[in-house]
Design an enzyme around this catalytic site. Structure first.
Site, PDB file in Angstrom:
ATOM      1  N   HIS A 107       0.839  -1.213   0.000  1.00  0.00           N
ATOM      2  CA  HIS A 107       0.000   0.000   0.000  1.00  0.00           C
ATOM      3  C   HIS A 107       0.865   1.251   0.000  1.00  0.00           C
ATOM      4  O   HIS A 107       1.943   1.263   0.590  1.00  0.00           O
ATOM      5  CB  HIS A 107      -0.927   0.009   1.221  1.00  0.00           C
TER       6      HIS A 107
ATOM      7  N   ASP B 112      -7.869  -4.035  -0.693  1.00  0.00           N
ATOM      8  CA  ASP B 112      -8.479  -4.307  -2.002  1.00  0.00           C
ATOM      9  C   ASP B 112      -8.484  -5.800  -2.303  1.00  0.00           C
ATOM     10  O   ASP B 112      -9.398  -6.317  -2.935  1.00  0.00           O
ATOM     11  CB  ASP B 112      -7.712  -3.586  -3.118  1.00  0.00           C
TER      12      ASP B 112
HETATM   13  C1  MLT Z   1      -8.081   4.605   0.078  1.00  0.00           C
HETATM   14  O1  MLT Z   1      -8.684   3.987   0.967  1.00  0.00           O
HETATM   15  O2  MLT Z   1      -8.460   5.704  -0.330  1.00  0.00           O
HETATM   16  C2  MLT Z   1      -6.963   3.943  -0.603  1.00  0.00           C
HETATM   17  O3  MLT Z   1      -6.350   3.022   0.233  1.00  0.00           O
HETATM   18  C3  MLT Z   1      -6.014   4.858  -1.294  1.00  0.00           C
HETATM   19  C4  MLT Z   1      -5.257   5.846  -0.466  1.00  0.00           C
HETATM   20  O4  MLT Z   1      -5.510   6.075   0.697  1.00  0.00           O
HETATM   21  O5  MLT Z   1      -4.360   6.469  -1.048  1.00  0.00           O
END
Ligand code: MLT
Length: 428
Positions: A307, A364
């Protein structure tokens, strides 16, 4: 004495104030840098830029912490429900029983959408991606409620727009799906709770009875909580910047839906299932694909691993993994694609290559798996994410408005041609 930072440009020193947050995050305040020094900062993708001060969501990427208004995501996912969390994010506090009853009653009152929305829906071909349809239907609310365009709307008017947004989102989302499959749309059943109401609108057919499975509704509620806010991510920053021009709440959120649609943001859970299906089509040899993922020259990248902001683990993924295990067990799902997912997950959690590179399965990865197990079609995955993120977008839009933030206007370092004379077309 307040803390400062020193910046030296061409031997000249400038003192810049430091800003500290309640969790000791420190930022260098450069708001008058251009005026003082004639320079700007350059930060592609704004990875080091705090675009705002916010009291909504705290995230620590190194420690894997996510909190909404001070409450840990773990505790909220275990004890709360989506509407309570929406209230917390938007209004700053968990609701009392009385506030909760009013909030959910107000939302139920507005679940129906204007009948003319069907005409807009009819204009879309069935090949239209449900995210595009959702963004359009959401934005169309500016036409049905033109008073929402007033930038000086009263607090009651803003509350009505907030309630309408939360109430109509599941209806729009379900209708976007029905358009894609060519089925007649269902109207909201207000006897049901938020998630059950959505599921019935998605899955019920006029020719058959439909009972919402409480296991499915509970799993969906948890997923929505986990997705409800994530501080200044791409779609949320979009909502804030569009809103900063005093565009209406509906157009600001519609812009957020479009930002979320991209495969690098909300589209990632869809890509996970596409990848798993491709592995299955290829014979299901997970070992082969894991080796490919390790080989830099293969061009193959595992989707749903690692992430951008969480450097060690994604706290949402821990919660969702447990939910995924429970849901698969309770529903007795037997799906070869999910078996491939489990093997990839095992390998990624044990194999030193993935462990050292912090390529752990993220939110995800598991949300794609749960949505598939719940029978939600792949094209709808990002729509589910949008439904979950809606309270976060609303809260951030409201905060931006209440803080009277100025219009967003980043600068640039120009790298194009310098002044040159115009050449007549015959001489080019
Ligand atoms: C989110 O929940 O928006 C995603 O993990 C993407 C992010 O935080 O950049």
């Amino acid at each position: 004495m307040s803390k400062t930072a020193e910046l030296i440009i061409d031997g000249k020193s400038y003192v810049l104030p430091l800003v500290e947050g309640t969790e000791n995050e420190v930022g260098i305040d450069i708001s008058d840098l251009l005026e003082k020094t004639g320079t700007i900062t350059l930060d592609l993708g704004y990875k080091n830029t705090g675009a705002t001060k916010s009291a909504i969501t705290f995230l620590d990427g190194d420690k894997g912490i996510l909190r909404y208004r001070g409450y840990s995501i773990e505790e909220l996912a275990e004890k709360s429900n989506f509407l309570e969390v929406a209230h917390l994010l938007i209004f700053g506090e968990l609701p009392t029983q009385q506030q909760y009853n009013k909030f959910s009653h107000d939302i139920k009152t507005h679940t129906l959408v204007h009948e003319d929305i069907k005409k807009i829906l009819d204009g879309f071909p069935s090949t239209a991606h449900p995210m595009g349809v959702l963004a359009s239907l959401f934005c169309s609310q500016t036409a049905f409620y033109p008073e929402s365009l007033d930038p000086n709307r009263s607090a009651e008017g803003v509350y009505l727009s907030i309630v309408r947004s939360l109430a109509k989102m599941p209806t729009f989302a379900a209708w976007a799906y029905k358009n894609a499959v060519g089925h007649p749309v269902n109207y909201p059943d207000n006897k049901l709770d938020y998630c059950a109401r959505f599921l019935k609108m998605v899955f019920a057919l006029p020719a058959e009875d439909y009972e919402v499975d409480p296991v499915v509704a509970d799993a969906l509620d948890k997923l929505l909580i986990l997705h409800a806010d994530h501080e200044q991510n791409c779609s949320t920053s979009t909502v804030r910047i569009v809103g900063s021009s005093k565009a209406s709440i509906y157009s600001s959120i519609s812009a957020g839906i479009n930002a979320l649609w991209g495969p690098l943001h909300g589209g990632a859970n869809q890509e996970v299932i596409v990848m798993l299906e491709n592995i299955k089509k290829d014979g299901g040899d997970t070992e082969k694909w894991i080796n490919k993922a390790k080989d830099k020259n293969s061009g193959f990248r595992l989707m749903g691993f690692g992430h951008r902001v969480y450097k060690n683990f994604d706290p949402r993924a821990k919660i969702i993994k447990k939910a995924a295990d429970d849901v698969l067990k309770k529903l007795g799902v037997n799906d070869p694609v999910l078996e491939i997912a489990q093997k990839l997950e095992e390998a990624a959690l044990k194999d030193p290559y993935f462990v050292e590179r912090k390529l752990y399965p993220n939110v995800d990865f598991y949300s794609g798996i749960i949505y598939r197990a719940l029978g939600i079609p792949v094209d709808m995955f990002t729509v589910m994410f949008a439904m979950g993120r809606l309270p976060g977008w609303i809260a951030q839009w409201k905060e931006m408005r209440e803080n009277k933030e100025p219009i967003g206007r980043p600068r640039q370092i120009y790298t194009g041609a310098t002044l040159r004379p115009y050449t007549e077309i015959t001489k080019r």
